[in-house]
Design a protein around this motif. Structure first.
Motif, PDB file in Angstrom:
ATOM      1  N   LEU A 121       0.715  -0.908   0.105  1.00 25.63           N
ATOM      2  CA  LEU A 121       0.050  -0.022  -0.020  1.00 25.63           C
ATOM      3  C   LEU A 121       0.865   1.291   0.042  1.00 25.63           C
ATOM      4  O   LEU A 121       0.531   2.196  -0.727  1.00 25.63           O
ATOM      5  CB  LEU A 121      -1.169   0.261   1.042  1.00 25.63           C
ATOM      6  N   SER A 122       2.123   1.180   0.888  1.00 22.18           N
ATOM      7  CA  SER A 122       2.797   2.541   0.768  1.00 22.18           C
ATOM      8  C   SER A 122       3.634   2.669  -0.431  1.00 22.18           C
ATOM      9  O   SER A 122       3.823   3.856  -1.024  1.00 22.18           O
ATOM     10  CB  SER A 122       3.751   2.366   1.990  1.00 22.18           C
ATOM     11  N   SER A 123       3.930   1.636  -0.952  1.00 21.88           N
ATOM     12  CA  SER A 123       4.486   1.799  -2.439  1.00 21.88           C
ATOM     13  C   SER A 123       3.784   2.159  -3.399  1.00 21.88           C
ATOM     14  O   SER A 123       4.271   2.751  -4.284  1.00 21.88           O
ATOM     15  CB  SER A 123       5.436   0.165  -2.999  1.00 21.88           C
ATOM     16  N   ASP A 124       2.489   1.795  -3.458  1.00 20.61           N
ATOM     17  CA  ASP A 124       1.643   2.355  -4.367  1.00 20.61           C
ATOM     18  C   ASP A 124       1.225   3.766  -4.028  1.00 20.61           C
ATOM     19  O   ASP A 124       1.267   4.549  -5.347  1.00 20.61           O
ATOM     20  CB  ASP A 124       0.237   1.571  -4.056  1.00 20.61           C
ATOM     21  N   ARG A 155       7.937  -2.043  -8.558  1.00 20.17           N
ATOM     22  CA  ARG A 155       8.547  -3.346  -8.434  1.00 20.17           C
ATOM     23  C   ARG A 155       8.424  -3.617  -7.085  1.00 20.17           C
ATOM     24  O   ARG A 155       8.356  -4.777  -6.762  1.00 20.17           O
ATOM     25  CB  ARG A 155      10.050  -3.187  -8.833  1.00 20.17           C
ATOM     26  N   ARG A 156       8.419  -2.815  -6.162  1.00 19.32           N
ATOM     27  CA  ARG A 156       8.310  -3.200  -4.680  1.00 19.32           C
ATOM     28  C   ARG A 156       6.966  -3.549  -4.408  1.00 19.32           C
ATOM     29  O   ARG A 156       6.777  -4.477  -3.707  1.00 19.32           O
ATOM     30  CB  ARG A 156       8.676  -1.964  -3.735  1.00 19.32           C
ATOM     31  N   PHE A 157       6.020  -2.933  -5.154  1.00 20.28           N
ATOM     32  CA  PHE A 157       4.594  -3.428  -4.921  1.00 20.28           C
ATOM     33  C   PHE A 157       4.323  -4.830  -5.495  1.00 20.28           C
ATOM     34  O   PHE A 157       3.573  -5.712  -4.774  1.00 20.28           O
ATOM     35  CB  PHE A 157       3.624  -2.397  -5.789  1.00 20.28           C
ATOM     36  N   THR A 158       4.906  -4.966  -6.794  1.00 18.60           N
ATOM     37  CA  THR A 158       4.680  -6.464  -7.168  1.00 18.60           C
ATOM     38  C   THR A 158       5.389  -7.550  -6.513  1.00 18.60           C
ATOM     39  O   THR A 158       4.783  -8.603  -6.282  1.00 18.60           O
ATOM     40  CB  THR A 158       5.422  -6.177  -8.556  1.00 18.60           C
ATOM     41  N   ARG A 159       6.546  -7.175  -5.952  1.00 15.03           N
ATOM     42  CA  ARG A 159       7.221  -7.994  -4.923  1.00 15.03           C
ATOM     43  C   ARG A 159       6.345  -8.354  -3.862  1.00 15.03           C
ATOM     44  O   ARG A 159       6.183  -9.777  -3.508  1.00 15.03           O
ATOM     45  CB  ARG A 159       8.683  -7.719  -4.725  1.00 15.03           C
ATOM     46  N   ALA A 160       5.878  -7.458  -3.256  1.00 12.10           N
ATOM     47  CA  ALA A 160       4.875  -7.750  -2.054  1.00 12.10           C
ATOM     48  C   ALA A 160       3.660  -8.366  -2.280  1.00 12.10           C
ATOM     49  O   ALA A 160       2.987  -9.198  -1.572  1.00 12.10           O
ATOM     50  CB  ALA A 160       4.689  -6.288  -1.188  1.00 12.10           C
TER      51      ALA A 160
END
Length: 86
Positions: free
Chosen positions: A13-16, A33-38
């Motif tokens: 949510l924070s990376s989005d 990319r961080r959102f996709t990994r999470a």
């Protein structure tokens, strides 16, 4: 104590949010990319508690294209469920 699903949901949510605040597409790419990994970590991990299931439901609502789909409806039902016992 936060579970791995809850921690990954917070990260997603924070990376989005950060991704949409960036002025250019290239600047938002690390956040994407961080959102996709999470998101992938959450999809792989089995929900063991109601809170974990609700975290998964939040991400479904965030990523769904059709708000009237069956998945979105089920996610809204999961979020509305409070875990009361009869």
């Amino acid at each position: 104590m936060t579970s791995p699903i809850q921690a990954a949901t917070i990260a997603a949510l924070s990376s989005d949010r950060c991704c949409w605040k960036e002025p250019t597409l290239d600047a938002g790419l690390p956040h994407s990319r961080r959102f996709t990994r999470a998101f992938r970590k959450i999809a792989r991990t089995r929900a063991r508690t109601l809170k974990d299931l609700q975290c998964k439901a939040r991400l479904i609502l965030l990523t769904t294209d059709v708000p009237d789909s069956m998945e979105a409806s089920l996610a809204r039902d999961v979020l509305a469920f409070t875990g009361g016992r009869p």
